[in-house]
Motif scaffolding. Structure first.
Motif, PDB file in Angstrom:
ATOM      1  N   GLU A 297       0.819  -1.206   0.000  1.00  0.00           N
ATOM      2  CA  GLU A 297       0.000   0.000   0.000  1.00  0.00           C
ATOM      3  C   GLU A 297       0.859   1.264   0.000  1.00  0.00           C
ATOM      4  OE1 GLU A 297      -2.578  -0.310   3.333  1.00  0.00           O
ATOM      5  OE2 GLU A 297      -3.570  -2.140   2.621  1.00  0.00           O
ATOM      6  N   ALA A 298       2.152   1.106   0.279  1.00  0.00           N
ATOM      7  CA  ALA A 298       3.112   2.222   0.220  1.00  0.00           C
ATOM      8  C   ALA A 298       2.682   3.401   1.084  1.00  0.00           C
ATOM      9  CB  ALA A 298       3.302   2.686  -1.223  1.00  0.00           C
ATOM     10  N   ARG A 299       2.046   3.090   2.215  1.00  0.00           N
ATOM     11  CA  ARG A 299       1.644   4.171   3.107  1.00  0.00           C
ATOM     12  C   ARG A 299       2.826   4.727   3.893  1.00  0.00           C
ATOM     13  NH1 ARG A 299      -2.929   1.854   6.802  1.00  0.00           N
ATOM     14  NH2 ARG A 299      -1.340   0.234   6.992  1.00  0.00           N
ATOM     15  N   ASP A 300       3.706   3.857   4.292  1.00  0.00           N
ATOM     16  CA  ASP A 300       4.816   4.279   5.143  1.00  0.00           C
ATOM     17  C   ASP A 300       6.172   4.190   4.456  1.00  0.00           C
ATOM     18  OD1 ASP A 300       3.114   4.615   7.505  1.00  0.00           O
ATOM     19  OD2 ASP A 300       2.924   2.441   7.455  1.00  0.00           O
ATOM     20  N   TRP A 301       6.336   3.202   3.565  1.00  0.00           N
ATOM     21  CA  TRP A 301       7.644   2.966   2.969  1.00  0.00           C
ATOM     22  C   TRP A 301       7.521   2.883   1.446  1.00  0.00           C
ATOM     23  CZ3 TRP A 301      11.076   3.649   6.662  1.00  0.00           C
ATOM     24  CH2 TRP A 301      10.717   3.338   7.969  1.00  0.00           C
ATOM     25  N   THR A 302       7.926   3.931   0.768  1.00  0.00           N
ATOM     26  CA  THR A 302       7.961   3.897  -0.688  1.00  0.00           C
ATOM     27  C   THR A 302       9.310   3.330  -1.141  1.00  0.00           C
ATOM     28  OG1 THR A 302       8.876   6.127  -0.827  1.00  0.00           O
ATOM     29  CG2 THR A 302       6.472   5.915  -0.765  1.00  0.00           C
ATOM     30  N   THR A 303       9.400   3.017  -2.424  1.00  0.00           N
ATOM     31  CA  THR A 303      10.660   2.488  -2.957  1.00  0.00           C
ATOM     32  C   THR A 303      11.789   3.495  -2.791  1.00  0.00           C
ATOM     33  OG1 THR A 303       9.472   1.132  -4.564  1.00  0.00           O
ATOM     34  CG2 THR A 303      11.786   1.586  -5.015  1.00  0.00           C
ATOM     35  N   ASP A 304      11.504   4.763  -3.031  1.00  0.00           N
ATOM     36  CA  ASP A 304      12.546   5.795  -2.882  1.00  0.00           C
ATOM     37  C   ASP A 304      13.029   5.884  -1.437  1.00  0.00           C
ATOM     38  OD1 ASP A 304      12.385   6.401  -5.548  1.00  0.00           O
ATOM     39  OD2 ASP A 304      10.964   8.055  -5.289  1.00  0.00           O
ATOM     40  N   THR A 305      12.102   5.743  -0.488  1.00  0.00           N
ATOM     41  CA  THR A 305      12.491   5.803   0.925  1.00  0.00           C
ATOM     42  C   THR A 305      13.396   4.633   1.290  1.00  0.00           C
ATOM     43  OG1 THR A 305      10.382   6.863   1.452  1.00  0.00           O
ATOM     44  CG2 THR A 305      11.616   5.930   3.275  1.00  0.00           C
ATOM     45  N   VAL A 306      13.037   3.440   0.836  1.00  0.00           N
ATOM     46  CA  VAL A 306      13.845   2.248   1.151  1.00  0.00           C
ATOM     47  C   VAL A 306      15.219   2.347   0.498  1.00  0.00           C
ATOM     48  CG1 VAL A 306      13.959  -0.259   0.947  1.00  0.00           C
ATOM     49  CG2 VAL A 306      11.776   0.834   1.455  1.00  0.00           C
ATOM     50  N   LEU A 307      15.274   2.848  -0.751  1.00  0.00           N
ATOM     51  CA  LEU A 307      16.564   3.011  -1.423  1.00  0.00           C
ATOM     52  C   LEU A 307      17.448   4.013  -0.688  1.00  0.00           C
ATOM     53  CD1 LEU A 307      15.593   3.051  -5.216  1.00  0.00           C
ATOM     54  CD2 LEU A 307      16.380   1.130  -3.824  1.00  0.00           C
ATOM     55  N   ALA A 308      16.838   5.087  -0.192  1.00  0.00           N
ATOM     56  CA  ALA A 308      17.619   6.078   0.545  1.00  0.00           C
ATOM     57  C   ALA A 308      18.165   5.487   1.846  1.00  0.00           C
ATOM     58  CB  ALA A 308      16.758   7.304   0.839  1.00  0.00           C
ATOM     59  N   ILE A 309      17.365   4.663   2.515  1.00  0.00           N
ATOM     60  CA  ILE A 309      17.836   4.007   3.737  1.00  0.00           C
ATOM     61  C   ILE A 309      18.975   3.044   3.420  1.00  0.00           C
ATOM     62  CG2 ILE A 309      17.170   2.373   5.548  1.00  0.00           C
ATOM     63  CD1 ILE A 309      14.447   3.668   5.618  1.00  0.00           C
ATOM     64  N   LEU A 310      18.860   2.326   2.299  1.00  0.00           N
ATOM     65  CA  LEU A 310      19.941   1.429   1.883  1.00  0.00           C
ATOM     66  C   LEU A 310      21.240   2.191   1.621  1.00  0.00           C
ATOM     67  CD1 LEU A 310      18.586  -1.357  -0.519  1.00  0.00           C
ATOM     68  CD2 LEU A 310      20.085  -1.641   1.462  1.00  0.00           C
ATOM     69  N   GLU A 311      21.118   3.350   0.972  1.00  0.00           N
ATOM     70  CA  GLU A 311      22.308   4.161   0.709  1.00  0.00           C
ATOM     71  C   GLU A 311      22.959   4.605   2.009  1.00  0.00           C
ATOM     72  OE1 GLU A 311      23.812   4.936  -2.020  1.00  0.00           O
ATOM     73  OE2 GLU A 311      22.427   4.571  -3.669  1.00  0.00           O
ATOM     74  N   GLU A 312      22.145   5.008   2.974  1.00  0.00           N
ATOM     75  CA  GLU A 312      22.689   5.422   4.270  1.00  0.00           C
ATOM     76  C   GLU A 312      23.271   4.234   5.028  1.00  0.00           C
ATOM     77  OE1 GLU A 312      23.051   8.366   5.402  1.00  0.00           O
ATOM     78  OE2 GLU A 312      21.873   9.519   3.959  1.00  0.00           O
ATOM     79  N   LEU A 313      22.635   3.083   4.866  1.00  0.00           N
ATOM     80  CA  LEU A 313      23.063   1.891   5.592  1.00  0.00           C
ATOM     81  C   LEU A 313      24.453   1.440   5.178  1.00  0.00           C
ATOM     82  CD1 LEU A 313      21.910  -0.168   7.668  1.00  0.00           C
ATOM     83  CD2 LEU A 313      21.077  -1.490   5.738  1.00  0.00           C
ATOM     84  N   THR A 314      24.768   1.568   3.898  1.00  0.00           N
ATOM     85  CA  THR A 314      26.036   1.054   3.376  1.00  0.00           C
ATOM     86  C   THR A 314      27.212   2.009   3.573  1.00  0.00           C
ATOM     87  OG1 THR A 314      25.404   1.886   1.178  1.00  0.00           O
ATOM     88  CG2 THR A 314      24.935  -0.425   1.654  1.00  0.00           C
ATOM     89  N   VAL A 315      27.001   3.066   4.344  1.00  0.00           N
ATOM     90  CA  VAL A 315      28.119   3.954   4.697  1.00  0.00           C
ATOM     91  C   VAL A 315      28.277   4.044   6.215  1.00  0.00           C
ATOM     92  CG1 VAL A 315      28.002   5.306   2.585  1.00  0.00           C
ATOM     93  CG2 VAL A 315      26.623   5.989   4.552  1.00  0.00           C
ATOM     94  N   LEU A 316      27.689   3.067   6.937  1.00  0.00           N
ATOM     95  CA  LEU A 316      27.792   3.046   8.401  1.00  0.00           C
ATOM     96  C   LEU A 316      28.828   2.024   8.845  1.00  0.00           C
ATOM     97  CD1 LEU A 316      24.039   3.164   9.485  1.00  0.00           C
ATOM     98  CD2 LEU A 316      25.719   4.967   9.758  1.00  0.00           C
ATOM     99  N   PRO A 317      29.767   2.381   9.715  1.00  0.00           N
ATOM    100  CA  PRO A 317      30.104   3.755  10.164  1.00  0.00           C
ATOM    101  C   PRO A 317      30.924   4.514   9.128  1.00  0.00           C
ATOM    102  CG  PRO A 317      31.590   2.203  11.176  1.00  0.00           C
ATOM    103  CD  PRO A 317      30.631   1.378  10.364  1.00  0.00           C
ATOM    104  N   GLN A 318      31.464   3.745   8.160  1.00  0.00           N
ATOM    105  CA  GLN A 318      32.159   4.322   7.001  1.00  0.00           C
ATOM    106  C   GLN A 318      31.651   3.588   5.764  1.00  0.00           C
ATOM    107  OE1 GLN A 318      36.435   4.167   7.597  1.00  0.00           O
ATOM    108  NE2 GLN A 318      36.218   4.523   9.802  1.00  0.00           N
ATOM    109  N   ALA A 319      32.133   3.988   4.607  1.00  0.00           N
ATOM    110  CA  ALA A 319      31.700   3.337   3.370  1.00  0.00           C
ATOM    111  C   ALA A 319      32.079   1.855   3.393  1.00  0.00           C
ATOM    112  CB  ALA A 319      32.329   4.035   2.167  1.00  0.00           C
ATOM    113  N   TRP A 320      31.108   0.998   3.121  1.00  0.00           N
ATOM    114  CA  TRP A 320      31.356  -0.441   3.110  1.00  0.00           C
ATOM    115  C   TRP A 320      32.250  -0.820   1.929  1.00  0.00           C
ATOM    116  CZ3 TRP A 320      26.266  -3.611   4.192  1.00  0.00           C
ATOM    117  CH2 TRP A 320      25.753  -3.243   5.438  1.00  0.00           C
ATOM    118  N   HIS A 321      32.890  -1.972   2.066  1.00  0.00           N
ATOM    119  CA  HIS A 321      33.584  -2.550   0.925  1.00  0.00           C
ATOM    120  C   HIS A 321      32.548  -2.912  -0.143  1.00  0.00           C
ATOM    121  CE1 HIS A 321      36.032  -5.282  -1.488  1.00  0.00           C
ATOM    122  NE2 HIS A 321      37.101  -4.789  -0.878  1.00  0.00           N
TER     123      HIS A 321
END
Length: 447
Positions: A297-321
């Motif tokens: 239903e995309a009420r809370d999590w749209t594809t763009d939101t999930v992609l942005a979270i993934l981008e942030e996730l892969t730089v914690l605490p630094q950029a991943w390999h």
């Protein structure tokens, strides 16, 4: 004057005889509730005897008994409110972790079953109370359990008794509507001071508050997320946990909840910075991302939101390999993997796409995935580029990146004497051969 003659009719005088027979008794039908209101058998028992009866019953039997009437339900509420009953049925059923250094005991199925029965008991005996009053009553009974209070639990790597709390809560609120579950979550936040604890770990340095990170992970997963068998219910509670925080904090909190753990139990914040992260270490994190992306239903999590979270996730605490990023994307599935690559393609980030695709091909070789999958992914990304010249530039960039990564790994192998580096180098050579073989075979098959 002539005499007036009056005629009278004589009637016999009867006397009503009093009957000595007793009248028939009036028969009435008494309902169960009327009978209980006038006093039932259990209400006529002395309180001490009734307590002895309840002490002989199991928790499940008491829960059934509480539904007989309001009067009995009130008496049972008073009975389970006594300190003696709480000590015997709630506190003594838990074997507390005596010291932070001792390993926590394993989950006991009998303990989980007991707390499921407790959840049913409190659900039934507070059935007529408003949600707020029900929660206050239950809080007053469970606030003395150290393992249910995050700051009082002495387990250093996550308390297994959070699972008992989760089974109790799941049984208690099963069937409640979404609004009531919102109230439950808000009550738990106030009860445990959860928002303040989360703020401390998402705004501080990763790994600085190890014990608090593990307590938040254990409480949120074992109490709120894992007891539910329905993905929709799990998504509801995960959304409640994440939604009030900014995107950067959501990514960090998602890692705290589902990120890989080291052998000593602490979170592996630095593990993804290298290339050797295991596939199983990222599986929980990938499942959480897939769960957020599954909100149709995309009420809370749209594809763009999930992609942005993934981008942030892969730089914690630094950029991943890049290999760790590629492994996570493969576990997240075709849709998310393609969306990430297509987003980079639309933004003209050829270097990032090419390097990520090379490592996707390498992970397919190392982890045993079908190489045909990576070929199809390259085809799909190629379709994002509209002009033939852009497609040719994309293909050239991927091939050049193959050469560049191969030379980088060769230099690493020559500089050191690590067996892992040699294995990775050989896997890359095999991956390149298998990938290009699949491409040649695909074109030959078309002809």
């Amino acid at each position: 004057m002539a005499a007036v003659t009056r005629k009278f009719t004589m009637t016999q005088k009867f006397h009503r005889r009093r009957s000595h027979r007793q009248p028939y008794p009036v028969r009435t039908i008494t309902t169960r509730s009327q009978g209980m209101a006038s006093g039932c058998f259990f209400e006529r028992l002395p309180a001490e005897v009734f307590d002895m009866v309840l002490d002989r019953l199991s928790v499940l039997e008491i829960s059934v008994f509480s539904m007989v009437s309001k009067a009995i339900s009130r008496y049972i509420v008073n009975h389970i409110s006594t300190q003696t009953w709480r000590n015997r049925m709630i506190l003594q059923k838990l074997q507390h972790c005596s010291s932070p250094s001792s390993p926590p005991p394993k989950e006991d199925p009998a303990t989980l079953g007991h707390y499921k029965a407790l959840g049913l008991l409190f659900k039934r005996c507070t059935l007529l109370l408003p949600t707020k009053d029900r929660l206050k009553f239950i809080y007053s009974k469970f606030s003395q359990v150290p393992c249910f209070m995050m700051e009082q639990c002495t387990a250093s790597t996550g308390c297994p008794f959070f699972s008992s709390y989760g089974v109790f809560l799941q049984t208690l609120i099963a069937g409640w509507d979404e609004l009531e579950c919102h109230r439950v979550f808000n009550f738990l936040c106030d009860f445990t001071n959860l928002p303040r604890k989360i703020e401390l770990v998402v705004t501080g340095k990763p790994g600085a508050c190890q014990r608090l990170e593990l307590q938040i992970r254990g409480f949120c997963r074992q109490v709120l997320l894992e007891p539910w068998s329905s993905r929709r219910d799990t998504l509801f509670w995960l959304t409640r946990i994440l939604q009030s925080w900014p995107m950067v904090s959501q990514a960090r909190l998602l890692f705290i909840l589902y990120g890989p753990r080291l052998p000593d139990g602490s979170l592996g914040w630095q593990e993804q910075l290298g290339a050797g992260v295991a596939q199983c270490s990222l599986w929980d994190l990938a499942k959480a991302v897939i769960l957020l992306h599954s909100d149709l239903e995309a009420r809370d999590w749209t594809t763009d939101t999930v992609l942005a979270i993934l981008e942030e996730l892969t730089v914690l605490p630094q950029a991943w390999h890049v290999e760790s990023v590629a492994r996570l994307l493969i576990l997240c599935g075709n849709s998310l993997c393609y969306s990430i690559l297509a987003s980079k393609a639309l933004n003209g980030r050829l270097f990032e796409i090419s390097r990520l695709l090379v490592y996707l091909i390498l992970v397919c070789e190392k982890d045993g995935y079908c190489m045909n999958w990576s070929v199809r992914m390259v085809q799909q990304v190629c379709q994002v580029f509209l002009s033939p010249s852009d497609r040719w530039s994309f293909i050239q960039s991927v091939e050049n990146m193959f050469s560049e990564v191969t030379m980088e790994m060769y230099e690493v192998v020559m500089a050191g004497n690590r067996h892992e580096d040699m294995e990775t180098f050989q896997s890359l050579l095999n991956a390149s051969a298998h990938f290009h073989t699949e491409i040649v075979y695909m074109f030959l098959k078309k002809d």
